[in-house]
Design a protein around this motif. Structure first.
Motif, PDB file in Angstrom:
ATOM      1  N   GLY A 162      -2.947   5.025  -8.227  1.00  8.73           N
ATOM      2  CA  GLY A 162      -4.373   4.971  -8.529  1.00  8.73           C
ATOM      3  C   GLY A 162      -5.191   4.194  -7.521  1.00  8.73           C
ATOM      4  O   GLY A 162      -4.888   4.160  -6.316  1.00  8.73           O
ATOM      5  N   ASP A 163      -6.238   3.527  -8.034  1.00 10.22           N
ATOM      6  CA  ASP A 163      -7.192   2.829  -7.171  1.00 10.22           C
ATOM      7  C   ASP A 163      -6.580   1.648  -6.442  1.00 10.22           C
ATOM      8  O   ASP A 163      -7.026   1.291  -5.350  1.00 10.22           O
ATOM      9  N   ALA A 164      -5.581   1.008  -7.030  1.00  8.50           N
ATOM     10  CA  ALA A 164      -5.046  -0.219  -6.448  1.00  8.50           C
ATOM     11  C   ALA A 164      -4.498   0.018  -5.047  1.00  8.50           C
ATOM     12  O   ALA A 164      -4.723  -0.783  -4.134  1.00  8.50           O
ATOM     13  N   GLY A 165      -3.764   1.118  -4.844  1.00  8.91           N
ATOM     14  CA  GLY A 165      -3.179   1.384  -3.543  1.00  8.91           C
ATOM     15  C   GLY A 165      -4.206   1.595  -2.463  1.00  8.91           C
ATOM     16  O   GLY A 165      -3.980   1.252  -1.296  1.00  8.91           O
ATOM     17  N   ALA A 166      -5.355   2.167  -2.801  1.00 10.24           N
ATOM     18  CA  ALA A 166      -6.411   2.396  -1.816  1.00 10.24           C
ATOM     19  C   ALA A 166      -7.269   1.157  -1.624  1.00 10.24           C
ATOM     20  O   ALA A 166      -7.754   0.884  -0.523  1.00 10.24           O
ATOM     21  N   LEU A 171      -9.583  -4.625   0.623  1.00  4.09           N
ATOM     22  CA  LEU A 171      -9.887  -6.001   0.264  1.00  4.09           C
ATOM     23  C   LEU A 171      -9.270  -6.993   1.241  1.00  4.09           C
ATOM     24  O   LEU A 171      -9.857  -8.033   1.543  1.00  4.09           O
ATOM     25  N   VAL A 172      -8.084  -6.680   1.762  1.00  5.58           N
ATOM     26  CA  VAL A 172      -7.348  -7.636   2.590  1.00  5.58           C
ATOM     27  C   VAL A 172      -7.742  -7.544   4.062  1.00  5.58           C
ATOM     28  O   VAL A 172      -7.991  -8.566   4.719  1.00  5.58           O
ATOM     29  N   ILE A 173      -7.827  -6.319   4.609  1.00  8.40           N
ATOM     30  CA  ILE A 173      -8.085  -6.171   6.047  1.00  8.40           C
ATOM     31  C   ILE A 173      -9.274  -5.262   6.349  1.00  8.40           C
ATOM     32  O   ILE A 173      -9.524  -4.919   7.502  1.00  8.40           O
ATOM     33  N   GLY A 174     -10.011  -4.859   5.330  1.00  6.62           N
ATOM     34  CA  GLY A 174     -11.192  -4.021   5.563  1.00  6.62           C
ATOM     35  C   GLY A 174     -10.889  -2.583   5.872  1.00  6.62           C
ATOM     36  O   GLY A 174     -11.775  -1.849   6.331  1.00  6.62           O
ATOM     37  N   ASP A 175      -9.660  -2.118   5.622  1.00  7.39           N
ATOM     38  CA  ASP A 175      -9.283  -0.728   5.892  1.00  7.39           C
ATOM     39  C   ASP A 175      -9.610   0.105   4.654  1.00  7.39           C
ATOM     40  O   ASP A 175      -8.829   0.176   3.706  1.00  7.39           O
ATOM     41  N   ASP A 176     -10.783   0.750   4.671  1.00  6.58           N
ATOM     42  CA  ASP A 176     -11.219   1.528   3.506  1.00  6.58           C
ATOM     43  C   ASP A 176     -10.961   3.014   3.667  1.00  6.58           C
ATOM     44  O   ASP A 176     -11.536   3.825   2.945  1.00  6.58           O
ATOM     45  N   SER A 177     -10.072   3.395   4.593  1.00 15.58           N
ATOM     46  CA  SER A 177      -9.834   4.817   4.854  1.00 15.58           C
ATOM     47  C   SER A 177      -9.224   5.533   3.653  1.00 15.58           C
ATOM     48  O   SER A 177      -9.371   6.748   3.523  1.00 15.58           O
ATOM     49  N   GLY A 178      -8.540   4.819   2.772  1.00 13.27           N
ATOM     50  CA  GLY A 178      -7.908   5.472   1.637  1.00 13.27           C
ATOM     51  C   GLY A 178      -8.746   5.499   0.379  1.00 13.27           C
ATOM     52  O   GLY A 178      -8.337   6.094  -0.626  1.00 13.27           O
ATOM     53  N   ILE A 179      -9.912   4.878   0.406  1.00 12.60           N
ATOM     54  CA  ILE A 179     -10.742   4.813  -0.795  1.00 12.60           C
ATOM     55  C   ILE A 179     -11.402   6.162  -1.038  1.00 12.60           C
ATOM     56  O   ILE A 179     -11.988   6.761  -0.132  1.00 12.60           O
ATOM     57  N   SER A 180     -11.314   6.641  -2.249  1.00 13.18           N
ATOM     58  CA  SER A 180     -11.905   7.932  -2.599  1.00 13.18           C
ATOM     59  C   SER A 180     -13.423   7.830  -2.602  1.00 13.18           C
ATOM     60  O   SER A 180     -13.990   6.734  -2.797  1.00 13.18           O
ATOM     61  N   PRO A 181     -14.135   8.945  -2.371  1.00  9.85           N
ATOM     62  CA  PRO A 181     -15.606   8.897  -2.417  1.00  9.85           C
ATOM     63  C   PRO A 181     -16.139   8.387  -3.749  1.00  9.85           C
ATOM     64  O   PRO A 181     -17.161   7.705  -3.786  1.00  9.85           O
ATOM     65  N   GLU A 182     -15.442   8.693  -4.855  1.00  7.00           N
ATOM     66  CA  GLU A 182     -15.909   8.248  -6.169  1.00  7.00           C
ATOM     67  C   GLU A 182     -15.829   6.731  -6.294  1.00  7.00           C
ATOM     68  O   GLU A 182     -16.779   6.088  -6.764  1.00  7.00           O
ATOM     69  N   LEU A 183     -14.713   6.140  -5.861  1.00 12.24           N
ATOM     70  CA  LEU A 183     -14.579   4.686  -5.931  1.00 12.24           C
ATOM     71  C   LEU A 183     -15.530   4.016  -4.959  1.00 12.24           C
ATOM     72  O   LEU A 183     -16.119   2.972  -5.275  1.00 12.24           O
TER      73      LEU A 183
END
Length: 739
Positions: A162-166, A171-183
């Motif tokens: 779910g959301d935790a993996g993305a 949160l830690v290194i600013g890598d938001d490439s895995g965050i879904s558009p909805e989140l």
């Protein structure tokens, strides 16, 4: 001093622009060249246009420095110019895996940068139909080390569901490439964006773990790992500086990271030299130094918001925290509330310039999410350091960090789902000025509220109503939606989303528009809680992009789609969102008939069996419905083009006249007049975005509809549209109240 600093910044920016424009690249615009470049930032996908239905995958964007260029006629130039590389590649994964400092050779066409970036970029290099990148020299050792740490954290976080993996890498290194558009949208709506861009809070947490709290760092009673290990004060400051440099290397030199690192560096210098530290001058000095080093930061929204938020924490927050403590609020809650409120009040007008609206839930969401930030950062950094040495241990730490990350995601999604999470507000500079003028008045009122309990209770109740927006109360106050509505064309911008009443709190939904928030807002206003069937006419983003918004907080019986899965990217998106929500997905079959309740039924007219094998395009394979909603007959053709409209008319010569027509393809000029003559609609609905670049609706189509005797309603000019059944026929009702 202020004039001197401004002059220095202007001079450096002017010289930087002159250097970029003075090289040979601007003069090569339009030519194909062979360029040797050095990657200077992490590759990223271009942002998707919500209303676009492009068939090609989004290109890869690379920030780079061009060092050598060879033209088609043999001319050769050695230079140092900043460029933006746009790569149209089928194997995008190879390009996205490149690390900064990697050297490449590319075949590209030189283009001019956008006018606003002409002084910071020498050119734009467009690489079309590229294969794998041609690497002439690998990345530096430190970038390989940083890349290994980042990839180790991503791999460990990938084991979380779910959301935790993305969210964890963001949160830690600013890598938001895995965050879904909805989140991502939920994070923006709740004012939590600063958590996923890495800024001062992350730096403070990492340094605090090593050195203790800033207030005790120079005292004998200082805390942290350095004190426990017996490291001397000056050595602690030096090691802190190394830690900050490592932080910048791993998290990348983004504007907010640079600002936080510069402030931390000045504070560490004061600690090492034993001088008195003054935080506000340190912030000003850090900003000035960074602007002189990189004038482009002056145009960065992230940098501006980071500086403003930090300034608010240094000036407003302590005063507000003291005032809250005097009124009996405990120390920790007072400091947290003051910090969240000060940062939001200062940054809100700037955000309004670029995005109309202001959040009503940002402060409580920041308070709730803030409880989980420190555990995520500490455990995430420990997992990242441990990943290259002991992947199993890193996975265990990530599993523990996943719980507070889930909490932050739940806060963002829950806050964004509230009907009044965002208050509509004018955008642009005028809207920002208005908000900046209104805010002090609101603060003065809030200061006086504790002395008037009844007034305080009324204000709290009004705020609660504004956030929750109970549909019965909204209907009384606004008159929307009309109580007897049968069909509503939601105002979702350049796209389609239609809702057909199917009984109390339930409706048939056809398409979901390009954005989740718009369709979710429309369905909430209509008080739709159950969707027996959600039909997606075809896989273009302006019809399926808002799917998650339609599913949010509602039960959905099934989703029905076209048999032609074009575009594949959007079809996979639909499958993924539906699977996450546990909703089955099926294919519409021509001739299929369905009924919900006693007054709503429909028949699937198109596409024909074998549409995919016949090579029908996405528009011409739109699911087309003939709906009977009580006494109303409604024709919904999706985005059918004239050839498909002609074939449909030939296959269904007995089509009856209809009361309501949803005009195909947002009212484009591509219509088949004989079909319009056959349907003879009394009311025509056109769903399109205001000032869209496609020219919808076309004047020719509007004229043809009016000549056929149809009353035309448009979402671009009139907002959301409702249709009610009357003894005289369909009655159109616009959001403003006109019929």
């Amino acid at each position: 001093m202020a004039l001197l600093c401004a002059a220095a910044g202007a001079a450096v920016a002017g010289l930087r622009g002159a250097v970029e424009r003075g090289g040979p690249l601007p003069g090569l615009a339009g030519q194909r060249v062979t360029a040797e470049i050095t990657v200077t930032g992490d590759p990223a996908r271009a942002r998707a246009d919500p209303g676009a239905a492009g068939r090609r995958p989004r290109p890869v964007l690379l920030a780079a420095e061009a060092t050598r260029v060879v033209t088609g006629d043999g001319g050769e130039f050695v230079l140092a110019g900043s460029v933006l590389v746009i790569v149209e590649a089928e194997r995008a994964r190879d390009w996205l895996a490149l690390l900064p400092s990697t050297r490449l050779r590319v075949q590209a066409r030189v283009g001019r940068p956008m006018p606003g970036r002409a002084w910071e970029l020498a050119a734009v290099l467009r690489v079309a139909e590229a294969g794998p990148p041609v690497v002439t020299a690998g990345p530096s050792a430190r970038q390989r080390f940083a890349g290994r740490l980042r990839s180790g954290l991503r791999e460990a976080a990938g084991t979380l569901p779910g959301d935790a993996g993305a969210l964890l890498p963001a949160l830690v290194i600013g890598d938001d490439s895995g965050i879904s558009p909805e989140l991502d949208e939920a994070v923006q709506d709740t004012g939590l964006t600063h958590l996923i861009v890495v800024s001062g809070s992350q730096v403070a947490i990492v340094l605090g773990l090593f050195m203790g709290s800033p207030g005790t760092a120079a005292r004998a009673e200082r805390r942290g790992l350095a004190a426990r290990l017996g490291i001397p004060l000056r050595t602690t400051a030096v090691l802190g500086g190394v830690l900050v440099l490592a932080f910048v290397l791993v998290c990348r030199p983004e504007p907010s990271v640079l600002r936080a690192a510069a402030c931390a560096g000045i504070a560490l210098l004061a600690l090492a030299t034993g001088r008195r530290r003054s935080l506000l001058p340190a912030l000003a000095a850090a900003v000035l130094v960074l602007i002189l080093l990189d004038p482009a930061l002056a145009r960065s929204l992230g940098f501006l918001l980071s500086v403003l938020a930090t300034g608010a924490l240094l000036t407003l927050a302590p005063v507000w925290a003291l005032a809250l403590r005097r009124r009996g609020v405990p120390e920790r809650p007072a400091e947290a509330l003051a910090a969240a409120g000060a940062a939001h009040v200062v940054c809100a007008p700037v955000i309004t310039v670029f995005a109309a609206g202001t959040s009503l839930v940002a402060i409580p969401c920041n308070l709730l999410a803030g409880l989980a930030v420190a555990p995520v950062i500490v455990l995430g950094w420990a997992a990242m350091v441990l990943a290259p040495l002991a992947p199993g241990g890193a996975t265990a730490l990530v599993w523990v960090a996943g719980w507070p990350a889930r909490w932050i995601a739940a806060v963002a999604r829950t806050g964004a789902e509230l009907p009044g999470a965002e208050l509509a507000w004018p955008g642009g500079w005028w809207g920002a000025a208005l908000l900046a003028a209104v805010t002090p008045a609101v603060l003065v009122l809030a200061r006086r509220l504790p002395r008037r309990p009844w007034l305080a209770a009324c204000c709290a109740l009004l705020l609660l109503v504004a956030v929750l927006r109970p549909p019965p109360l909204v209907r009384i106050l606004t008159g929307w939606p009309p109580p007897d509505w049968s069909l509503v064309a939601c105002d979702v911008g350049q796209g389609d989303a239609l809702v057909i009443a199917a009984g109390a709190h339930q409706a048939l939904v056809v398409d979901t528009g390009p954005e989740p928030a718009a369709v979710d807002r429309c369905l909430r206003e209509l008080d739709v809680r159950h969707i027996p069937l959600l039909v997606l006419t075809h896989f273009h983003a302006d019809h399926v992009g808002g799917l998650s918004g339609a599913l949010r907080g509602r039960t959905v019986g099934a989703i029905q789609t076209s048999a032609v899965r074009d575009t594949p990217e959007q079809a996979e998106f639909v499958d993924r969102v539906a699977a996450d929500a546990g909703v089955p997905v099926g294919v519409a079959v021509p001739g299929e008939r369905r009924r919900v309740g006693g007054e709503l039924s429909w028949e699937v007219l198109w596409p024909p069996a074998g549409a995919a094998a016949a090579g029908l395009g996405p528009n011409d394979s739109s699911v087309t419905l003939l709906v009977r909603a009580g006494p109303l007959t409604v024709f919904l053709p999706g985005d059918l083009e004239p050839p498909a409209q002609e074939r449909l008319l030939a296959a269904r010569p007995g089509l009856p006249p209809v009361d309501v027509l949803k005009v195909a393809h947002h009212g484009s000029a591509a219509q088949h007049p004989p079909l319009l003559d056959r349907l003879r609609p009394r009311l025509a609905l056109i769903s399109c975005g205001a000032d869209n670049r496609y020219g919808h609706p076309a004047p020719r189509t509007l004229a043809a509809l009016e000549a056929a005797g149809a009353a035309v309603l448009r979402t671009d000019a009139q907002g959301a549209l409702a249709v009610a059944a009357t003894p005289e026929g369909p009655r159109g009702i616009v959001r403003g109240g006109g019929g």
